[in-house]
Design an enzyme around this catalytic site. Structure first.
Site, mmCIF file in Angstrom:
data_model
loop_
_atom_site.group_PDB
_atom_site.id
_atom_site.type_symbol
_atom_site.label_atom_id
_atom_site.label_comp_id
_atom_site.label_asym_id
_atom_site.label_seq_id
_atom_site.Cartn_x
_atom_site.Cartn_y
_atom_site.Cartn_z
ATOM 1 N N ASP A 118 -10.016 -3.407 -5.794
ATOM 2 C CA ASP A 118 -9.542 -2.433 -4.810
ATOM 3 C C ASP A 118 -10.502 -1.253 -4.679
ATOM 4 O O ASP A 118 -10.820 -0.588 -5.657
ATOM 5 C CB ASP A 118 -8.152 -1.923 -5.212
ATOM 6 C CG ASP A 118 -7.356 -1.403 -4.034
ATOM 7 O OD1 ASP A 118 -7.953 -0.724 -3.178
ATOM 8 O OD2 ASP A 118 -6.150 -1.676 -3.971
ATOM 9 N N HIS B 208 -8.263 -4.307 -1.372
ATOM 10 C CA HIS B 208 -6.928 -3.818 -1.043
ATOM 11 C C HIS B 208 -6.203 -4.734 -0.042
ATOM 12 O O HIS B 208 -6.693 -4.961 1.079
ATOM 13 C CB HIS B 208 -7.065 -2.421 -0.450
ATOM 14 C CG HIS B 208 -5.796 -1.657 -0.364
ATOM 15 N ND1 HIS B 208 -5.124 -1.197 -1.464
ATOM 16 C CD2 HIS B 208 -5.071 -1.241 0.715
ATOM 17 C CE1 HIS B 208 -4.053 -0.534 -1.083
ATOM 18 N NE2 HIS B 208 -3.990 -0.544 0.228
ATOM 19 N N SER C 153 0.826 -1.199 0.000
ATOM 20 C CA SER C 153 0.000 0.000 0.000
ATOM 21 C C SER C 153 0.869 1.262 0.000
ATOM 22 O O SER C 153 1.791 1.385 -0.794
ATOM 23 C CB SER C 153 -0.957 -0.034 1.201
ATOM 24 O OG SER C 153 -1.921 0.997 1.110
#
Length: 208
Positions: A140, A197, A16
């Protein structure tokens, strides 16, 4: 540099927003070099919406999303915010990328050679890495556009709805910081997984 164990470089894995730490190291130093960079759900190309506020998808916040994006964009591009708020470093409003504020103050603009001055060292440093693996979460809802995890970007012709793939972006076609050169040299690899995610499996990770 003083550590003999790192004299031949090292491999790096980012998750991330942590990918921007690695990307920043590559952009500014890359000595000793990152040999292989595995980027999982990375915000390397920036984000243009807050989590769960994807413009092209119904979201839980409704009209509040647009207001939040406008507030964020208004605040993001000044020196103080860029120096003190990590999330502002990778905020990339497609409607402001031509503004002086973005070009002058955005850390992402500097790393992508979108700023006021061209920096050849960014391309030289990027070229020192031998392999890049860009992993995208196909569902995501945290990063928009999710294609940015593989260097896609909002479509300049329809910036809040459409998305263009990496090879159609200015930073690729102009080879602004070495992305096209790395691709031409066979250094770029692309992976994806089904899910939101960072919701990958151990099996996925072992394949990458």
């Amino acid at each position: 540099k003083a550590d003999p164990a790192l004299k031949d470089g090292f491999n790096a894995i980012g998750f991330s927003q942590g990918n921007n730490v690695i990307r920043g190291y590559i952009a500014r130093y890359n000595d000793p070099p990152v040999n292989t960079f595995l980027s999982i759900c990375g915000v390397n190309a920036g984000v243009a919406a807050i989590p769960y506020c994807e413009p092209s998808f119904p979201n839980v916040l409704g009209d509040k999303c647009e207001a939040l994006v406008q507030i964020t964009s208004k605040a993001a591009y000044n020196r103080f915010v860029q120096q003190h708020l990590f999330q502002a470093n990778y905020w990339r409003d497609p409607e402001k990328v031509d503004s002086r504020e973005y070009k002058a103050h955005s850390q992402l603009a500097r790393w992508g050679n979108e700023g006021l001055h061209f920096d050849q060292s960014l391309k030289d440093n990027f070229a020192r890495t031998n392999k890049f693996v860009w992993v995208m979460a196909e569902e995501d809802l945290i990063v928009w556009p999710r294609q940015g995890e593989q260097w896609g970007a909002p479509d300049p012709a329809n910036p809040l709805k459409g998305v263009i793939p990496m090879k159609e972006t200015d930073w690729y076609m102009n080879d602004s910081f070495g992305l096209k050169s790395a691709d031409d040299a066979g250094k770029m690899f692309f992976e994806s997984f089904r899910g939101n995610h960072l919701k990958f499996s151990n099996h996925d990770l072992s394949k990458w």
